[in-house]
Write an enzyme that holds these catalytic residues in place. Sequence first.
Site, short mmCIF file in Angstrom:
data_model
loop_
_atom_site.label_atom_id
_atom_site.label_comp_id
_atom_site.label_asym_id
_atom_site.label_seq_id
_atom_site.Cartn_x
_atom_site.Cartn_y
_atom_site.Cartn_z
NE ARG A 182 26.92 29.30 23.05
CZ ARG A 182 26.00 29.44 22.75
NH1 ARG A 182 25.08 30.31 23.29
NH2 ARG A 182 25.37 28.58 21.39
CE LYS A 222 45.82 37.40 37.32
NZ LYS A 222 45.36 38.45 37.09
CE1 TYR A 278 47.03 41.59 34.29
CE2 TYR A 278 45.07 41.71 32.74
CZ TYR A 278 46.33 41.15 33.25
OH TYR A 278 46.81 40.05 32.41
CG ASP A 318 39.64 43.85 38.81
OD1 ASP A 318 39.99 42.89 39.79
OD2 ASP A 318 40.13 43.99 37.72
C1 LIG Z 1 45.00 39.41 35.80
C2 LIG Z 1 43.98 40.18 36.14
C3 LIG Z 1 42.98 40.60 35.19
C4 LIG Z 1 42.53 39.69 34.11
O1 LIG Z 1 42.32 38.37 34.35
P1 LIG Z 1 42.73 37.16 33.59
O2 LIG Z 1 42.11 36.05 34.53
O3 LIG Z 1 43.98 36.94 33.37
O4 LIG Z 1 41.86 37.42 32.18
C5 LIG Z 1 42.05 41.50 35.53
N1 LIG Z 1 42.30 42.40 36.64
C6 LIG Z 1 43.29 42.02 37.27
C7 LIG Z 1 43.32 43.13 38.56
C8 LIG Z 1 44.14 41.22 37.22
O5 LIG Z 1 45.12 41.15 37.99
#
Ligand SMILES: *Cc1c(COP(=O)(O)O)cnc(C)c1O
Length: 390
Positions: free
Chosen positions: A45, A194, A97, A169
């Site tokens: 962890r 992604k 998002y 992000d």
């Molecule tokens: C999908 C996404 C998230 C969240 O990520 P998860 O892996 O689905 O928890 C955050 N920011 C962006 C831009 C995303 O496309």
Amino acid sequence: MKLATRCVRAFAEDDPYGAVAPPIYQTATFRQPSAVTFGEYDYSRTANPTRTLVEQHIAGLEHARFACAFASGMAAITAVTRLVQAGEEILAGDDLYGGTTRLLAKIAPRQGIRVRWVDATDPEAVEQEIGPDTRLLLVESPTNPLLRVADLERLAALARRRGVLLAVDNSLLSPVLQRPIALGAHLVIHSATKVLCGHGDVMAGVVVTDDEDLHRQIAFHLNAEGAGLAPFDSWLLLRGVKTLALRVERQSASARKVARFLAEQPGVRQVFDPGVGPVVSFTTGDPELSRRFVEAARWFTIAVSFGSVTSSISLPCFMSHAGVPAELRGRLAPPADLVRLSVGIEDPDDLLDDLRQAFTVAEAGSRSSPGHPAGTRSEVCAEPVFCSPD
Ligand SMILES: *Cc1c(COP(=O)(O)O)cnc(C)c1O
């Protein structure tokens, strides 16, 4: 070392048996040298060698020294919000998002954190909105799904001048196309689910920073809240990242072909194309036409998420952004007729053929249902009808 080389080669190749692929340390716990001393690792962890490998690899790609890998992008973003104390404020971009908007709107306020929204593409507006309690500026660029671009360098300079942390992000572009730390951001967040992973088979998130103290705080929360990425998923993510540069190059080139094709279609009202990356979106002026189009596509699979080797298509308002709370829909949800495409590595000619046939099918549908007032649309989508992730 050039970036494509770095993607495949920039991790330790010092396996005692000469293994070319790194091993997976599929263990929860590690033997300690004695009852009162710890080795480098003690419990997965807290830290695990396979996770460390992927963390250091991704940090390097972002031109930073530190990274923490989480079980999802949302877990990574949650850890970043832990840098903000009760009584302080998060200033968030207004085209984030949907899950991030939900976290900020529904969870952060329960911890006494105030959240306000700002158009991050307008640095003057951002400057005006920063108040004495603002601790964190959280933005995406390009935004998703409207693909609006913020001047990150300017936002970073502004944040540093006003003593605010800037977190970017970077899920959409990946370090192949954009490295926010080099532009002055304090923190980079990834939904590694992604583009970084790229194969649609791992959930993961990453927080990258070049600031040792921020890293220490993020790592503390990762351990304390138990949100770290598991060894096998760390290994899969590492494997995915090896082909990152190659995938991004191909997907970006194909996405531009798709954008040019869309711009020529009479049924398309507006194309949103940031000019790089795998995602393109467009409006038709008619939510029903958009829905028929999405449902008629074959190679473009109806699915949330983006950045995978396989192409996908979605109606963000009803899918990825269905989590935007009802009271914020008017301002923070994408329009109901917006179609988002994530372009994969298939042959682009097959993808264009697919889009061509989908337009034919969708438009034939509108001729057969004359009751629909063509050209009208709801400005923003109402409550999602297909799903309710709340
Ligand atoms: C999908 C996404 C998230 C969240 O990520 P998860 O892996 O689905 O928890 C955050 N920011 C962006 C831009 C995303 O496309």
